[in-house]
Design an enzyme around this catalytic site. Structure first.
Site, PDB file in Angstrom:
ATOM      1  N   GLY A  18     -82.835 -10.233   8.651  1.00  0.00           N
ATOM      2  CA  GLY A  18     -81.917  -9.115   8.878  1.00  0.00           C
ATOM      3  C   GLY A  18     -82.600  -7.767   8.998  1.00  0.00           C
ATOM      4  N   THR A  20     -89.936  -4.933  12.618  1.00  0.00           N
ATOM      5  CA  THR A  20     -89.092  -3.943  13.294  1.00  0.00           C
ATOM      6  C   THR A  20     -88.651  -2.843  12.338  1.00  0.00           C
ATOM      7  OG1 THR A  20     -88.329  -5.547  14.915  1.00  0.00           O
ATOM      8  CG2 THR A  20     -86.921  -3.616  14.549  1.00  0.00           C
ATOM      9  N   GLY A  59     -90.819 -21.777  16.069  1.00  0.00           N
ATOM     10  CA  GLY A  59     -91.703 -22.917  15.821  1.00  0.00           C
ATOM     11  C   GLY A  59     -91.803 -23.807  17.056  1.00  0.00           C
ATOM     12  N   LYS A 104     -88.841  -6.578  24.180  1.00  0.00           N
ATOM     13  CA  LYS A 104     -88.804  -7.961  23.698  1.00  0.00           C
ATOM     14  C   LYS A 104     -87.482  -8.623  24.072  1.00  0.00           C
ATOM     15  CE  LYS A 104     -90.074 -10.882  19.840  1.00  0.00           C
ATOM     16  NZ  LYS A 104     -90.751 -10.917  18.532  1.00  0.00           N
ATOM     17  N   CYS A 160     -82.827  -9.197  18.439  1.00  0.00           N
ATOM     18  CA  CYS A 160     -82.818  -9.882  17.152  1.00  0.00           C
ATOM     19  C   CYS A 160     -81.525 -10.680  17.010  1.00  0.00           C
ATOM     20  CB  CYS A 160     -82.942  -8.900  15.988  1.00  0.00           C
ATOM     21  SG  CYS A 160     -82.860  -9.741  14.385  1.00  0.00           S
TER      22      CYS A 160
END
Lengths: 295, 214
Positions: free
Chosen positions: A54, A28, A192, A140, A112
């Site tokens: 971050g 990003t 994951g 997203k 995020c």
């Protein structure tokens, strides 16, 4: 179509891995340079990993000047992920990138977990970005949204072309000895294998709600996992955490996906898109009341 | 313990470079510097202190594991009067380094006499055990090549500003993808796997990551 999840590959340090993808998604980019969060930034857990990077990135000016020309030379379709803290940030980034050649799509990172959430709602961000670019826009989404389908509908109403589903979940890991957070920022984004069923449910809901193209991601480690996301409604699949252990995953998973689809009678993996929403091909036999006969 | 794997096409690389070893059943691989380049084999020094290193230590002969490497930047070998300085599990890259230098004196420090048994990997090395530290024996005039815990590396850097230091940080990938191993180098957070793990003593200015729960 196999992509990387944003932030899980640097095409400039691993160009061979990037070339094994159908498109490369950048880490990003934000309007200004971000040094990122202090170390320790990662922690393994039993069924996944935490990261708190971050959004470390050089900022849009240096990205356009330094990274973008080299990324274009890779010869891989390029998606640029953008992030900010208000709708105006996204508008500024998309307007800037709209004028750059060689960018196939823009991904709006509105989810995020390691930085402060944007003050504006997803719908406002997408609308601001849509107003300044004709490039394909993918939004997203976070799996933490109380109603991910509603977020998908809002993004669709605001003009997104597609969805990237899902970002990481917020998680915490404590050090075995000190019982303090392993990751310096406390919590991190959880990815994951543990994310797999969460991602599948979110893709399923977003496909049903919008029918938009979806890049499905979350814990994919095999062709079967990729096929599951496609069956739930994804039109492409992105790899994240698996790339850290297996840089050859894109080619392997593409081959496995083709074989898994063929084994189920699909001429092409995408022929299986959305089949999870169809009635079962072999319904259960009918249940009937019948008198018992005693000897 | 020493984990030996068949080379299977893997190059040993330069001393100080590292490999990512994937422990069975774990999500992430673990960075390990090469300890020994044996005929047909690569040797890695393990301290089984966490789930990853324990899974690697539990491997049996014939088990397969994924290994990626060599990665990163190793030690420069064009050093006059080289002296190898190692602390604890940080002695790992020194046996291969000594071999490639054609032999070099070594100064090793350990927490206990039991841990000091690993010094057998470097025959002839000078060994100190806590409460004595390697820095108390470090004499000027050497080209220092060091690997060990962060406080040791900082103390070595203060005494030997020209030293080459091999650092450690938690890594998810080892090839620049994850940004997990960022450390402050020259005032900015940069990826240790790309810039290091061997850095000039003058290059590292800020506290590194806390010790990894390997």
């Amino acid at each position: 179509m196999i992509l990387n999840a944003s932030g899980c590959l640097d095409a400039l340090t691993a160009p061979g891995v990037a070339r094994s993808l159908d498109a490369f998604v950048t880490k990003t980019v934000t309007p200004l340079l971000r040094a990122g969060n202090p170390p320790t930034r990662i922690a393994e857990t039993d069924a996944g990993m935490l990261n708190s990077i971050g959004l470390q990135n050089p900022g849009i000016d240096r990205f356009c000047a330094d990274a973008l020309p080299r990324l274009r030379e890779l010869g891989v379709p390029l998606w640029v992920s953008v992030g900010g803290f208000a709708a105006a940030d996204y508008a500024e980034l998309c307007a800037r990138l709209d004028g750059e050649p060689g960018i196939a799509a823009l991904e709006l990172n509105v989810s995020c977990p390691n930085v402060a959430s944007p003050v504006d709602a997803t719908e406002e961000i997408v609308r601001a970005a849509r107003a300044v670019t004709a490039k394909p826009l993918y939004t997203k989404l976070s799996p933490s949204a109380p109603d991910v389908a509603a977020a998908a509908e809002a993004a669709a109403a605001a003009g997104t072309d597609g969805l990237s589903v899902v970002n990481t979940l917020r998680g915490l890991a404590l050090d075995e000895r000190t019982l303090r957070p392993v990751v310096a920022s406390g919590t991190g984004g959880y990815s994951g294998p543990a994310l797999r069923p969460v991602a599948l449910a979110a893709v399923f809901a977003c496909h049903r709600a919008t029918g938009l193209p979806i890049v499905g991601m979350g814990g994919v480690e095999s062709g079967r996992h990729a096929l599951d996301l496609i069956a739930a409604g994804a039109s492409a699949v992105a790899l994240g955490t698996v790339l850290f252990r297996d840089p050859s995953a894109p080619g392997r998973i593409r081959a496995e996906l083709a074989a898994e689809a063929a084994a189920r009678g699909f001429a092409d993996p995408l022929a299986a898109r959305g089949v999870a929403h169809e009635e079962s091909a072999a319904p259960l036999p009918p249940s009937t009341k019948t008198p018992a006969k005693t000897p | 313990m020493l984990l030996r794997v068949s080379r299977a096409g893997l190059e040993p690389g330069e001393p100080g470079q590292f490999f990512m070893l994937s422990p069975p059943g774990r999500v992430l691989p673990r960075p390990m510097s090469l300890c020994l380049a044996l005929p047909g084999e690569l040797g890695f020094l393990l301290d089984p202190i966490g789930p990853g290193t324990r899974a690697l230590a539990a491997l049996e002969t014939g088990d397969e594991l994924d290994v990626l490497g060599p990665l990163g930047n190793g030690f420069r070998l064009d050093v006059e009067r080289p002296l190898l300085v190692g602390g604890g599990i940080g002695i790992a890259p020194l046996p291969y380094l000594a071999e490639r230098l054609g032999g070099a004196p070594a100064l090793l420090g350990f927490r206990s006499a039991e841990h000091a048994e690993a010094a057998a990997l470097l025959p002839g090395a000078e060994v100190v055990v806590e409460p004595e530290y390697v820095t108390e024996r470090l004499e000027p005039g050497h080209g220092v090549l060091a690997c060990g815990p962060e406080p040791m590396l900082r103390a070595v850097a203060a005494l030997a500003p020209g030293a080459q230091l091999a650092w450690e940080a938690p890594m998810a990938c080892g090839y620049g993808a994850c940004y997990g191993c960022a450390v402050e180098i020259g005032g900015t957070l940069r990826r240790l796997c790309v810039e290091g793990p061997v850095l000039a003593a003058a290059d590292v200015a800020a506290p590194l990551a806390r010790e990894e729960a390997a």
